[in-house]
Design a protein around this motif. Structure first.
Motif, PDB file in Angstrom:
ATOM      1  N   UNK A 489      13.448 -22.408-114.036  1.00 42.29           N
ATOM      2  CA  UNK A 489      13.118 -22.853-112.679  1.00 42.29           C
ATOM      3  C   UNK A 489      11.794 -22.266-112.209  1.00 42.29           C
ATOM      4  N   UNK A 490      11.662 -20.919-112.309  1.00 43.99           N
ATOM      5  CA  UNK A 490      10.477 -20.257-111.762  1.00 43.99           C
ATOM      6  C   UNK A 490       9.569 -19.663-112.826  1.00 43.99           C
ATOM      7  N   UNK A 491      10.010 -19.570-114.053  1.00 41.65           N
ATOM      8  CA  UNK A 491       9.186 -19.046-115.137  1.00 41.65           C
ATOM      9  C   UNK A 491       9.187 -17.541-115.250  1.00 41.65           C
ATOM     10  N   UNK A 492       9.896 -16.839-114.360  1.00 43.90           N
ATOM     11  CA  UNK A 492       9.940 -15.378-114.414  1.00 43.90           C
ATOM     12  C   UNK A 492      10.841 -14.918-115.553  1.00 43.90           C
ATOM     13  N   UNK A 493      10.742 -13.631-115.878  1.00 45.08           N
ATOM     14  CA  UNK A 493      11.597 -13.062-116.928  1.00 45.08           C
ATOM     15  C   UNK A 493      13.060 -13.224-116.532  1.00 45.08           C
TER      16      UNK A 493
END
Length: 829
Positions: A489-493
């Motif tokens: 969804x957000x590309x964060x870890x």
């Protein structure tokens, strides 16, 4: 007529079976598609777990399915008969570790070996449709289905008490706990708090229950087992407030008419309110210790087992909202959290378990339903009364009929805001999380910012990680390289879900994937699935009545709601075959009573082994191993082989059946058509192949006795030819290699598998008229020519009206008539 014959030949089953298996494979004669103009028929045996070797149970199960498939082809159907492998799961993982191997290597090696064994049996599978559930091209679609179910609200995650097997290091569904032990390793199961993924099978409970009425082709035993497992109950939900507290305990009862007879409350040891209920009381430690002990005991006993009633007073009371009476709250070992609300209003006068508990702990017994012509006295009652009657001591409901009072009491609770009507089910949501390596990874990602997110569909499949050195079979939660990912969804870890799916997930839809196993655009090709499904005949053990069969029914309805299928039920007809028994118990390695089918095939040939497994017992009954039975099957095939070899010269000539055959020819012709009738009706009615084979053996006995091995015979060649070719076609589903070879030796054109199933001639099958003696007072007075199928009533009527018999009966009254079947009628005057 002198018969020409050759010297008897040896039945070389190895050469024959190898020859025909090669021909079948080269000609691809068992491959099917949806373009046929024939009516479809889908026959399926439950696919095996690739343990390494097939056993006699496999031989029997697959032989039954193969006979049905071959029979239906001969009857003109377009038959789908596929095979695959239920390949994930703990046994593969454990075996691989034991053998210092990888589960994939171990599994695929076993599949290769078992496939060769199944081919050696001559099973008519469409091998181009073969699937293995551990193949990423299979479980990628399973992962997509999981995501679509999650988006539709059928999948959810929650913290819950689970069944934990320490030996297998994984969670088990309730259905996988057998008498308190793991269904795989047989070790004790313990409760544990864990987060896990669940399927909302309870959303389909009513449909699963109602649609059992559609399954006319299922054994009643299986229907009953599923109905009981779903366990629908209707009644009253009512809230009992806890005295001196803000807590309320909801109860569910199917007997609201007895609510004024409540004298105590019993709750399950794992009830979520128990800890708060006893917190800070002088009985807190004692109650908690008792509850813990009971939870462990319950895990270790059969769910159907009724334990000795045990309980402990919590020190707290609750209030009956109907009469404001104050009643003690007990923790009781017979209350299950899985039923109702986990709390039971106890009415000892009208419930046997409550009665036993009340007697044991000296609790009040208060009758409130008096049956007709009976006065219940608590002092003298020896058992609870569950009979309907008239309400007493029940407030404004006193004097009402107990059955009618139920609706009135429910309405009262609803009107006053402390209860109402309710339907509950025994069925609980299906926990599918498993904490091991060898399973389909659950395609979800945990992000601190976005929460739980499904993996992007274009990234499927989420593959099982390759093993690095030293981490063979390590559970996914121990593999950092697998866990670390990014949020879709957000590309964060983010971290991957490390649970794998219960292997019952794979077996809940495999039958649908067989209709389009190489389809690459979606889990199912709807057009092909619509053509083949539902499965017309499903075959497997009754031990799968609840687990696999219930889950498959649920999954079919989910696939329908997701738009992949247009059916409501997966299996139209179900055959539950019996076990193979030796020395009084099921064949198993642990009992040391296993007979290896590989050795039998080597010694006798596949067709003999097939014939024995089909002849020894009806398919739904247990088969008792009998070495003499195998020898008998072998002798029969050898006799047929020698007979056809000896009479080959006459069989290769295509003589017509004479219009007026002689007595022997007529007798053989009659037996041939009677056999067609009996075999056809037996297979169509109940798949009792043992009876069908017996009929064919009788035909051969008549054939060989009338024709003989050599010398003179009065049977016309055309009738011999018809009898032999009929016998071969009837036998072909059971012993396909043998009959294919015999068909060729007998000089018949084409293949035995291309022949239409024989049709019997009613007139040809009819027995000759019987001569029945008519006696009056034991003396012969006349004779009648009658049809052999005549009923006793019709025979007596003919005898009584016979002119010669009437002379001796005269006007005397007839005391009785005695019929001796197919012989005589004696009239006693």
């Amino acid at each position: 007529m002198t018969m020409n014959h050759k010297t008897d030949s040896r039945y070389d089953f190895n050469t024959i079976e190898e020859k025909w298996q090669k021909i079948w494979e080269e000609k691809k004669i068992y491959r099917v598609n949806e373009k046929s103009t024939k009516e479809k028929y889908y026959v399926l045996e439950m696919f095996p777990y690739p343990s390494g070797r097939i056993h006699m149970g496999h031989v029997r199960n697959y032989s039954i399915g193969d006979v049905i498939a071959r029979y239906k082809r001969l009857r003109g159907f377009n038959v789908l008969h596929p095979m695959g492998w239920d390949a994930f799961g703990l046994p593969a993982e454990n075996a691989a570790q034991k053998n210092n191997s990888h589960p994939a290597d171990w599994t695929y090696s076993n599949i290769d070996y078992m496939r060769r064994q199944l081919r050696r049996l001559g099973l008519s599978y469409d091998w181009q449709r073969e699937i293995a559930t551990c193949n990423p091209e299979y479980y990628r679609w399973e992962q997509l289905l999981f995501i679509e179910m999650f988006e539709k609200g059928i999948v959810y995650q929650k913290e819950t008490k689970v069944n934990w097997c320490e030996t297998c290091q994984t969670v088990l569904a309730n259905e996988q706990v057998i008498e308190g032990c793991c269904w795989r390793c047989d070790e004790a199961v313990h409760p544990r708090e864990m987060s896990g993924w669940f399927f909302k099978i309870t959303d389909y409970a009513e449909e699963l229950l109602a649609d059992l009425d559609l399954l006319k082709g299922w054994p009643e035993k299986v229907i009953t087992m599923q109905r009981n497992w779903i366990g629908k109950s209707t009644g009253l939900t009512c809230n009992f407030s806890v005295d001196g507290s803000e807590l309320t305990i909801p109860i569910f009862t199917t007997r609201p008419d007895t609510i004024f007879g409540v004298t105590f409350m019993s709750i399950a040891p794992e009830h979520p309110l128990l800890e708060e209920l006893v917190q800070g009381t002088e009985k807190e430690d004692e109650v908690k210790e008792f509850a813990k002990e009971i939870i462990i005991e319950k895990q270790r006993r059969n769910i159907e087992e009724e334990p000795e009633k045990r309980g402990i007073f919590t020190g707290r009371y609750c209030i009956n909202p109907f009469d404001n009476s104050k009643i003690p709250i007990y923790v009781a070992n017979f209350v299950l959290m899985e039923y109702g609300t986990g709390a039971v209003m106890a009415v000892p006068a009208h419930d046997e378990r409550d009665f036993e508990f009340a007697r044991k702990y000296n609790l009040e017994i208060r009758p409130v339903v008096q049956p007709d012509d009976t006065i219940l006295d608590p002092a003298t009652m020896e058992t609870a009364s569950t009979l309907p009657g008239t309400l007493v001591d029940s407030g404004e409901f006193t004097g009402m009929d107990s059955v009618k009072a139920q609706a009135a009491i429910i309405a009262y609770a609803e009107q006053h805001g402390f209860g109402g009507p309710h339907v509950t089910y025994r069925l609980r949501d299906w926990g599918i999380s498993r904490q091991r390596y060898w399973g389909a990874p659950i395609p979800m990602v945990h992000c601190e910012k976005c929460g739980v997110q499904p993996v992007a569909c274009e990234e499927l499949p989420v593959l099982l990680p390759e093993d690095a050195k030293g981490e063979t079979c390590s559970p996914l939660h121990q593999r950092q390289s697998f866990i670390k990912t990014t949020c879709p969804q957000c590309g964060a870890a983010a971290r991957r879900e490390t649970d794998t799916m219960d292997t019952f997930m794979e077996s809940s839809w495999y039958f649908a994937r067989y209709t389009c196993p190489r389809f690459i655009d979606a889990p199912l090709d709807r057009e092909k699935a619509s053509y083949w499904l539902p499965v017309d005949q499903y075959i497997g053990g009754v031990e799968h009545a609840i687990l696999h069969l219930l889950y498959s029914r649920f999954f079919t309805k989910v696939l329908r709601d997701l738009g992949y299928l247009d059916i409501d039920e997966p299996f139209t007809n179900l055959l539950t075959q019996g076990m193979v028994i030796k020395d009084g118990s099921k064949m198993s390695k642990s009992k040391g009573n296993v007979v290896d089918p590989h050795d039998l095939v080597q010694q006798y040939g596949a067709d003999t082994v097939r014939l024995f497994s089909l002849f020894a017992a009806p398919p739904e009954r247990d088969l008792e191993w009998n070495a003499q039975g195998v020898e008998g099957a072998s002798r029969f095939l050898n006799r047929v082989y020698r007979f056809i070899s000896a009479h080959r010269d006459i069989l290769v000539q295509h003589q017509d059946i004479p219009v007026q055959p002689g007595p022997d020819g007529k007798a053989l012709n009659r037996k041939t058509h009677q056999t067609i009738k009996r075999v056809t009706e037996t297979i169509e009615n109940n798949f009792h192949f043992n009876t069908a084979i017996s009929a064919m053996m009788e035909l051969f006995n008549v054939l060989s006795s009338l024709v003989g091995d050599s010398g003179e015979s009065q049977v016309e060649p055309g009738i011999i030819k018809e009898s032999v070719t009929t016998l071969l076609v009837l036998l072909s589903p059971m012993v396909p290699h043998f009959t294919a070879e015999m068909w060729e030796i007998a000089g018949n054109p084409g293949s035995v598998e291309d022949q239409p199933w024989p049709v019997y001639d009613i007139e040809a099958a009819r027995e000759e008229l019987l001569t029945i003696v008519v006696q009056v007072m034991g003396k012969v007075r006349s004779r009648l020519q009658v049809d052999p199928d005549i009923s006793d009533e019709e025979l007596i009527k003919l005898a009584m009206s016979d002119e010669n018999a009437r002379k001796f009966i005269a006007d005397k009254p007839v005391r009785k008539t005695i019929v001796v079947k197919k012989k005589l009628v004696n009239i006693v005057i």
